[in-house]
Design a protein around this motif. Structure first.
Motif, PDB file in Angstrom:
ATOM      1  N   PRO A 192       0.796  -1.227   0.000  1.00  0.00           N
ATOM      2  CA  PRO A 192       0.000   0.000   0.000  1.00  0.00           C
ATOM      3  C   PRO A 192       0.832   1.282   0.000  1.00  0.00           C
ATOM      4  O   PRO A 192       0.343   2.331  -0.424  1.00  0.00           O
ATOM      5  N   ILE A 193       2.077   1.203   0.461  1.00  0.00           N
ATOM      6  CA  ILE A 193       2.920   2.401   0.536  1.00  0.00           C
ATOM      7  C   ILE A 193       3.676   2.613  -0.771  1.00  0.00           C
ATOM      8  O   ILE A 193       3.585   3.673  -1.392  1.00  0.00           O
ATOM      9  N   VAL A 194       4.430   1.610  -1.204  1.00  0.00           N
ATOM     10  CA  VAL A 194       5.274   1.791  -2.383  1.00  0.00           C
ATOM     11  C   VAL A 194       4.466   1.838  -3.667  1.00  0.00           C
ATOM     12  O   VAL A 194       4.933   2.378  -4.681  1.00  0.00           O
ATOM     13  N   ASN A 195       3.241   1.322  -3.659  1.00  0.00           N
ATOM     14  CA  ASN A 195       2.423   1.358  -4.870  1.00  0.00           C
ATOM     15  C   ASN A 195       1.780   2.715  -5.109  1.00  0.00           C
ATOM     16  O   ASN A 195       1.114   2.903  -6.136  1.00  0.00           O
ATOM     17  N   LEU A 196       1.954   3.641  -4.195  1.00  0.00           N
ATOM     18  CA  LEU A 196       1.396   4.980  -4.388  1.00  0.00           C
ATOM     19  C   LEU A 196       2.155   5.754  -5.449  1.00  0.00           C
ATOM     20  O   LEU A 196       1.624   6.705  -6.034  1.00  0.00           O
ATOM     21  N   VAL A 197       3.392   5.378  -5.693  1.00  0.00           N
ATOM     22  CA  VAL A 197       4.231   6.100  -6.657  1.00  0.00           C
ATOM     23  C   VAL A 197       4.657   5.140  -7.758  1.00  0.00           C
ATOM     24  O   VAL A 197       4.636   3.911  -7.578  1.00  0.00           O
ATOM     25  N   ALA A 198       5.054   5.702  -8.898  1.00  0.00           N
ATOM     26  CA  ALA A 198       5.462   4.864 -10.020  1.00  0.00           C
ATOM     27  C   ALA A 198       6.703   4.058  -9.679  1.00  0.00           C
ATOM     28  O   ALA A 198       6.846   2.906 -10.080  1.00  0.00           O
ATOM     29  N   SER A 199       7.612   4.666  -8.904  1.00  0.00           N
ATOM     30  CA  SER A 199       8.835   3.974  -8.547  1.00  0.00           C
ATOM     31  C   SER A 199       9.409   4.578  -7.270  1.00  0.00           C
ATOM     32  O   SER A 199       9.339   5.789  -7.058  1.00  0.00           O
ATOM     33  N   SER A 200       9.945   3.718  -6.421  1.00  0.00           N
ATOM     34  CA  SER A 200      10.646   4.171  -5.222  1.00  0.00           C
ATOM     35  C   SER A 200      11.758   3.187  -4.938  1.00  0.00           C
ATOM     36  O   SER A 200      11.759   2.064  -5.461  1.00  0.00           O
ATOM     37  N   SER A 201      12.708   3.579  -4.102  1.00  0.00           N
ATOM     38  CA  SER A 201      13.872   2.736  -3.833  1.00  0.00           C
ATOM     39  C   SER A 201      14.013   2.479  -2.338  1.00  0.00           C
ATOM     40  O   SER A 201      13.697   3.354  -1.517  1.00  0.00           O
ATOM     41  N   ILE A 202      14.500   1.284  -2.003  1.00  0.00           N
ATOM     42  CA  ILE A 202      14.597   0.861  -0.598  1.00  0.00           C
ATOM     43  C   ILE A 202      15.920   0.142  -0.397  1.00  0.00           C
ATOM     44  O   ILE A 202      16.287  -0.730  -1.202  1.00  0.00           O
TER      45      ILE A 202
END
Length: 593
Positions: A488-498
């Motif tokens: 639910p968190i990372v799917n809010l944006v097109a791409s994110s990095s962890i």
């Protein structure tokens, strides 16, 4: 470690008196009549060589029971999906025993085969010591029932051979049945707690042991006619055999709730099995969690005001905040005006304060991981209560990665939890060593680094996505702390990095994702849950820090009925994904500093 074996399992039997997996009464009746009739027929055939001529009445009774068993064996193919070969062989053996009854030597061979088949059908896939116990009980009961039937059809003097002493044999059979019943009770894990008398499974176990004791006592009373010993004990043996045969079809009751240990259960409500997670199961405010597949559900302590379960930022499914009283009580879940109960036991001690606050869903997800691997440990702290050394090191290396990319500024978002404050301090100190300024607010020219909990992390990513749609923002990327790898968190944006120490595509990580999905209504995995699921084995997957990118795979959304190119895969919800309809891939080499 048995994660793969437990992938499709969970401790989700409904609490006492509510059985989530209901018993099919017709199928159970068919099973009991089939197995009992077959046991009598097999017992008579097995012992037939020990007596002389049998009367017409016994012949008719055996033929009737054999016919009923044969018909029910065939019917079971059509009604309960029984194995075709096994059912046909069962029917053939029963009919053969009845036909060969006038020939003592010939009847015992199909009878011996039918006894083996009845043992297998009664055990329903048991192995090891469970199968051995099943064999002892079924064989002992079969012999007792066979002698009882024969004693009704032949005179005492018709028993052949002085080597068979019916009196001592009855005591031996009774002792074996008591031993088998006691062993089964010990293996069940129920012990002598209230499940022994508060669940159908426990009552059946208790009946088996008590009735075997009754039969043994009856056998110990000397009688001139030993056949009467078997007839007097036949009712106890018959009922005990039926209870034993029913065990495989009765849902085993779950473990009793333990105060302070989050509870994972399942209830049948509105004709749907719904998994339920209660955390921290302490007096006062608790979170009650159900998956999105449950639909609209309300929760209440029995006799109290119902609370509707709703969505929480950053978490999946629905959540209800409920105040539990001290000690035992019942939670009532209602869906479509259909209620179901879950027994809880909060005890009297205080629970972790963060377990029911804004960081409660992450805390509950961590507990869920352990519960799915049968780790029932007291919840004394939540992930947001402290920053681990591994996560602190991952954040330092993330700052080093941003320094190599020459990020001009870091927009840092943290919360006021102990973990959030410690994480912010780590990032600031690492940034200072790399001469990267840390902005107090949004800075669209740099990199966004989020080290908060799920709630604020969700809102931050949502706002970042909005900012990126309106104009160029965060040109150096969006970065989240390891614990924020949640759909639910990372799917809010097109791409994110962890920054992660494990690869979500590897076998154990995928196994955990599948386990969570199977065990809790399609729920997505969490890093804290994965750690608890693995326990000490976490060290085997915790390697060097790498930057992983989480990206949505469905980059070209289309309407369901819109034509698409041939061969284009439209289904994105693959089993074992850490991010629904997305992917997580490494975008850096292992980071050294």
């Amino acid at each position: 470690m048995d994660q793969m074996d437990q992938m499709d399992q969970m401790d989700h039997g409904a609490q006492l008196g509510t059985g989530s997996a209901g018993i099919d009464a017709v199928a159970l009746l068919l099973r009991l009549v089939l197995l009992f009739g077959s046991a009598v027929v097999a017992g008579v055939g097995l012992l037939r060589p020990l007596v002389g001529a049998v009367g017409r009445r016994l012949t008719v009774v055996v033929a009737a029971l054999a016919g009923i068993s044969a018909v029910l064996a065939i019917v079971s193919i059509l009604t309960v999906g029984a194995n075709v070969v096994g059912a046909v062989v069962h029917a053939a053996l029963a009919v053969a025993i009845a036909g060969l009854l006038p020939k003592p030597g010939a009847a015992r061979w199909p009878a011996a085969a039918l006894v083996v088949l009845v043992v297998i059908e009664t055990a329903l896939g048991s192995s090891g010591i469970d199968f051995a116990v099943d064999t002892v009980f079924v064989a002992g009961a079969t012999v007792w029932l066979g002698i009882t039937a024969l004693s009704l059809g032949v005179a005492p003097q018709e028993w052949r051979g002085s080597s068979l002493r019916l009196g001592p044999l009855a005591i031996t059979l009774g002792g074996l049945l008591v031993l088998a019943g006691g062993t089964q009770l010990a293996l069940s894990g129920i012990g002598f707690d209230r499940r022994l008398y508060g669940s159908a499974f426990g009552v059946a176990l208790l009946a088996i042991l008590v009735l075997a004791l009754v039969a043994t006592v009856v056998a110990a009373v000397p009688r001139a006619d030993p056949g009467r010993t078997y007839r007097f004990g036949a009712a106890a043996i018959a009922i005990g055999f039926l209870a034993w045969s029913a065990l495989a079809a009765i849902p085993k009751p779950p473990e009793l709730p333990v105060p302070g240990v989050p509870l994972l259960a399942s209830v049948s409500v509105a004709d749907q099995d719904v998994p339920v997670l209660v955390s921290p199961q302490r007096p006062g405010r608790n979170l009650v969690h159900v998956p999105a597949t449950a639909g609209e559900v309300s929760v209440a302590v029995e006799g109290g005001q119902a609370v509707r379960a709703t969505a929480r930022p950053g978490a999946e499914g629905s959540w209800a905040e409920v105040d539990l009283p001290d000690g035992r009580s019942d939670l009532v879940l209602t869906k479509d005006d259909s209620p179901a109960k879950v027994e809880v036991d909060a005890g009297t001690a205080e629970g972790a304060a963060s377990a029911a606050g804004s960081d409660g869903p992450e805390c509950a997800a961590a507990a869920l991981g352990g519960l799915l691997n049968n780790r029932r440990t007291l919840l004394t702290a939540c992930p947001s209560d402290a920053l681990s050394d591994d996560d602190a090191d991952a954040l330092r290396k993330l700052v080093g990665f941003l320094a190599e990319r020459r990020a001009p500024v870091i927009d840092l978002v943290a919360d006021e939890t102990a973990r959030g404050a410690a994480a912010a301090k780590v990032v600031r100190e690492a940034a200072a060593r790399k001469n990267i300024p840390v902005a107090p607010g949004q800075s669209p020219d740099g990199a966004l680094v989020v080290v908060s909990g799920w709630d604020l992390g969700y809102r931050t990513m949502r706002d970042a996505a909005t900012a990126q749609r309106e104009k160029p923002a965060y040109g150096y990327g969006l970065y989240a702390a390891p614990w924020l790898l949640h759909g639910p968190i990372v799917n809010l944006v097109a791409s994110s990095s962890i920054p992660l120490r494990f690869d979500p595509r590897e076998q154990l990580a995928v196994s955990y994702a599948v386990t969570v999905g199977n065990g809790f209504g399609g729920e997505s995995p969490s890093v804290a849950g994965f750690r608890n699921w693995l326990g000490d084995q976490w060290r085997s997957v915790s390697g060097e820090v790498q930057i992983f990118a989480s990206a949505q795979v469905n980059a070209m959304p289309m309407y369901p009925n819109e034509p698409h190119p041939p061969g284009m895969v439209m289904a994105r919800d693959y089993r074992g994904q850490w991010v629904p309809e997305g992917t997580v891939v490494p975008v850096s080499v292992p980071l050294k500093s």
